[in-house]
Scaffold this active site. Sequence first.
Site, PDB file in Angstrom:
ATOM      1  N   GLU A 127       0.833  -1.188   0.000  1.00 27.07           N
ATOM      2  CA  GLU A 127       0.000   0.000   0.000  1.00 27.07           C
ATOM      3  C   GLU A 127       0.869   1.240   0.000  1.00 27.07           C
ATOM      4  O   GLU A 127       1.961   1.241   0.570  1.00 27.07           O
ATOM      5  CB  GLU A 127      -0.813   0.060   1.294  1.00 27.07           C
ATOM      6  CG  GLU A 127      -1.721  -1.094   1.511  1.00 27.07           C
ATOM      7  CD  GLU A 127      -3.067  -0.859   0.902  1.00 27.07           C
ATOM      8  OE1 GLU A 127      -3.408   0.319   0.712  1.00 27.07           O
ATOM      9  OE2 GLU A 127      -3.773  -1.835   0.639  1.00 27.07           O
ATOM     10  N   CYS A 140       3.079   8.348   2.050  1.00 25.51           N
ATOM     11  CA  CYS A 140       3.559   7.327   2.971  1.00 25.51           C
ATOM     12  C   CYS A 140       3.936   6.095   2.160  1.00 25.51           C
ATOM     13  O   CYS A 140       3.082   5.480   1.516  1.00 25.51           O
ATOM     14  CB  CYS A 140       2.456   7.023   3.981  1.00 25.51           C
ATOM     15  SG  CYS A 140       2.915   5.739   5.127  1.00 25.51           S
ATOM     16  N   CYS A 147       6.475  -7.326   7.252  1.00 23.00           N
ATOM     17  CA  CYS A 147       7.566  -6.800   8.088  1.00 23.00           C
ATOM     18  C   CYS A 147       8.173  -7.975   8.831  1.00 23.00           C
ATOM     19  O   CYS A 147       7.448  -8.875   9.259  1.00 23.00           O
ATOM     20  CB  CYS A 147       7.013  -5.769   9.083  1.00 23.00           C
ATOM     21  SG  CYS A 147       8.302  -4.999  10.096  1.00 23.00           S
ATOM     22  N   CYS A 151       5.676  -6.179  16.112  1.00 29.97           N
ATOM     23  CA  CYS A 151       5.143  -5.298  17.151  1.00 29.97           C
ATOM     24  C   CYS A 151       3.695  -5.707  17.445  1.00 29.97           C
ATOM     25  O   CYS A 151       2.912  -5.917  16.516  1.00 29.97           O
ATOM     26  CB  CYS A 151       5.233  -3.846  16.704  1.00 29.97           C
ATOM     27  SG  CYS A 151       6.919  -3.368  16.316  1.00 29.97           S
ATOM     28  N   CYS A 154       0.626  -3.812  15.868  1.00 27.76           N
ATOM     29  CA  CYS A 154       0.677  -3.447  14.443  1.00 27.76           C
ATOM     30  C   CYS A 154       0.208  -4.597  13.574  1.00 27.76           C
ATOM     31  O   CYS A 154       0.694  -5.724  13.703  1.00 27.76           O
ATOM     32  CB  CYS A 154       2.107  -3.061  14.076  1.00 27.76           C
ATOM     33  SG  CYS A 154       2.323  -2.800  12.295  1.00 27.76           S
ATOM     34  N   CYS A 385      -2.416   4.476  10.306  1.00 22.11           N
ATOM     35  CA  CYS A 385      -1.219   3.670  10.621  1.00 22.11           C
ATOM     36  C   CYS A 385      -1.574   2.331  11.229  1.00 22.11           C
ATOM     37  O   CYS A 385      -2.439   2.223  12.057  1.00 22.11           O
ATOM     38  CB  CYS A 385      -0.284   4.330  11.619  1.00 22.11           C
ATOM     39  SG  CYS A 385      -0.607   5.958  12.081  1.00 22.11           S
TER      40      CYS A 385
HETATM   41  N1  SAH Z   1       8.411  -0.106  10.744  1.00 23.01           N
HETATM   42  C1  SAH Z   1       8.572   1.260  10.931  1.00 23.01           C
HETATM   43  C2  SAH Z   1       7.741   2.110   9.979  1.00 23.01           C
HETATM   44  C3  SAH Z   1       6.347   1.657   9.679  1.00 23.01           C
HETATM   45  S1  SAH Z   1       5.145   1.740  10.944  1.00 23.01           S
HETATM   46  C4  SAH Z   1       8.258   1.642  12.353  1.00 23.01           C
HETATM   47  O1  SAH Z   1       7.758   0.808  13.100  1.00 23.01           O
HETATM   48  O2  SAH Z   1       8.573   2.759  12.738  1.00 23.01           O
HETATM   49  C5  SAH Z   1       4.723   3.473  11.005  1.00 23.01           C
HETATM   50  C6  SAH Z   1       4.220   3.914  12.363  1.00 23.01           C
HETATM   51  O3  SAH Z   1       2.883   3.417  12.595  1.00 23.01           O
HETATM   52  C7  SAH Z   1       5.067   3.417  13.520  1.00 23.01           C
HETATM   53  O4  SAH Z   1       5.280   4.430  14.469  1.00 23.01           O
HETATM   54  C8  SAH Z   1       4.202   2.334  14.092  1.00 23.01           C
HETATM   55  O5  SAH Z   1       4.565   2.067  15.404  1.00 23.01           O
HETATM   56  C9  SAH Z   1       2.823   2.923  13.920  1.00 23.01           C
HETATM   57  N2  SAH Z   1       1.744   1.956  14.042  1.00 23.01           N
HETATM   58  C10 SAH Z   1       1.777   0.641  13.714  1.00 23.01           C
HETATM   59  N3  SAH Z   1       0.578   0.073  13.977  1.00 23.01           N
HETATM   60  C11 SAH Z   1      -0.223   1.039  14.482  1.00 23.01           C
HETATM   61  C12 SAH Z   1      -1.587   1.072  14.920  1.00 23.01           C
HETATM   62  N4  SAH Z   1      -2.358  -0.011  14.864  1.00 23.01           N
HETATM   63  N5  SAH Z   1      -2.088   2.242  15.355  1.00 23.01           N
HETATM   64  C13 SAH Z   1      -1.316   3.359  15.354  1.00 23.01           C
HETATM   65  N6  SAH Z   1      -0.039   3.387  14.948  1.00 23.01           N
HETATM   66  C14 SAH Z   1       0.517   2.240  14.522  1.00 23.01           C
HETATM   67 FE1  SF4 Z   2       7.066  -3.655  11.528  1.00 25.13          FE
HETATM   68 FE2  SF4 Z   2       4.699  -2.710  12.301  1.00 25.13          FE
HETATM   69 FE3  SF4 Z   2       6.673  -2.947  14.074  1.00 25.13          FE
HETATM   70 FE4  SF4 Z   2       6.825  -1.051  12.172  1.00 25.13          FE
HETATM   71  S1  SF4 Z   2       5.308  -1.165  13.808  1.00 25.13           S
HETATM   72  S2  SF4 Z   2       8.462  -2.475  12.834  1.00 25.13           S
HETATM   73  S3  SF4 Z   2       5.804  -2.117  10.453  1.00 25.13           S
HETATM   74  S4  SF4 Z   2       5.664  -4.640  12.964  1.00 25.13           S
END
Ligand code: SAH
Ligand code: SF4
Length: 410
Positions: A127, A140, A147, A151, A154, A385
């Site tokens: 995306e 973005c 990934c 996390c 996420c 996000c």
């Molecule tokens: N992997 C990188 C970049 C992609 S994620 C990272 O983790 O920084 C981009 C941002 O979205 C990150 O700050 C991540 O923690 C946040 N994010 C991921 N899942 C989310 C969610 N469900 N709600 C809000 N922010 C989220």
């Molecule tokens: Fe990967 Fe999502 Fe963690 Fe970013 S927030 S490092 S995209 S698992």
Amino acid sequence: MTATIDTAPASAPFVEKTPLERYVAPAKPSLIGLSRAELGRALGTLGVPQAQRKMRVQQLWHWIYFRGLTDFEAMTSVSKELRAALSEHFTLDRPDVVAEQVSVDGTRKWLLRLPGETPGERPHEVECVYIPDTERGTLCVSSQVGCTLTCSFCHTGTQRLVRNLTAGEIVGQVMAARDRLGDWPGGVRPTDAVVPTGERCVTNVVMMGMGEPLYNFEAVRDALLIVADGDGIAISKRRITLSTSGVVPNIARAGAEIGCMLAVSLHAVRDDLRNELVPLNRKYPIAQLMEACRNYPGVSNAKRITFEYVMLKGVNDSIEDAKALVRLLKGIPAKINLIPFNPWPGSRYECSDWEQIEKFSQVVFDAGYASPVRTPRGRDILAACGQLKSASEKLSARERLALRAMTMTD
Ligand code: SAH
Ligand code: SF4
């Protein structure tokens, strides 16, 4: 592929998924994503003499990255013979846009199709999300399909398939977006939703889509250097932000070799909690991460690091957490972005209550950080996000389509 550790307890060892690295370029490769040196070598394979290559590269660069051409035939300053040779051996293909959704607030989300690992295999998808404002338009961009990290809040982290994008596929997202937005010289702007009033639709790029950019370092670096190149797309490095969950050894490299702005997904101020939310913390704990931030090349009050903090109800949103956050960041030129958690099907967290976000944000504000809550954008098209998970995964896992991207309104 190893399975995800989405539900692993915080004490479990740190496990990463292994990315597929067997990318097979199409028989006729695209020139998008090649550095000037690589472009020169490509011209060499077509018999362009060494002495002419620098000049030819400059011409091609202008047509490809300044004008956004998709067809060699329109390159009027290039000889007919060379145009024919280029068309015979190369393309200017960007990833295919297979779906476009436009939110009521003007946010646009594109589903992009990329070649699979082997010819004939189901293609991979990522995306790319565009968030317009009155004066800026933020794109973005994704760095991986899925990934390698997991996390716990996420959705991308639950996707099993991981493939590193090539530099061409990363720059290609910017090009595809500009194609769709009529954002090349002489292009026609869309009229179905808001775009910025200035000369350009895409003014900022954030590496905040799917994937961990610092685990695909070389491709991300090469792509961002092309995006920043002043003779082409020319988005200044100050308008390019790379977000990382904390791959400490590559933070200094990002500063030295890319020189873009840095965002760090912090989300917790104690190692025990961050181990659970961002399992990579077990490898690179908070103290190491903060040290890397302090030493980020070029960091200053004029070039601050953004710390992202997702607001999870009853998990990391207490006033104590807010105070500890401010203490932790002391001495680091920082901005703080509080991100309301975007739920996805099956997620185990809830977004903090608005009242609590306000109280948290007040502590942060009183410590001297301005308007830190990021407004969620594109919620009606699931473009916020952490909501993104590509459709290919949905097909294989028969899961509900859920999509994500970014809400970078700063
Ligand atoms: N992997 C990188 C970049 C992609 S994620 C990272 O983790 O920084 C981009 C941002 O979205 C990150 O700050 C991540 O923690 C946040 N994010 C991921 N899942 C989310 C969610 N469900 N709600 C809000 N922010 C989220
Ligand atoms: Fe990967 Fe999502 Fe963690 Fe970013 S927030 S490092 S995209 S698992």
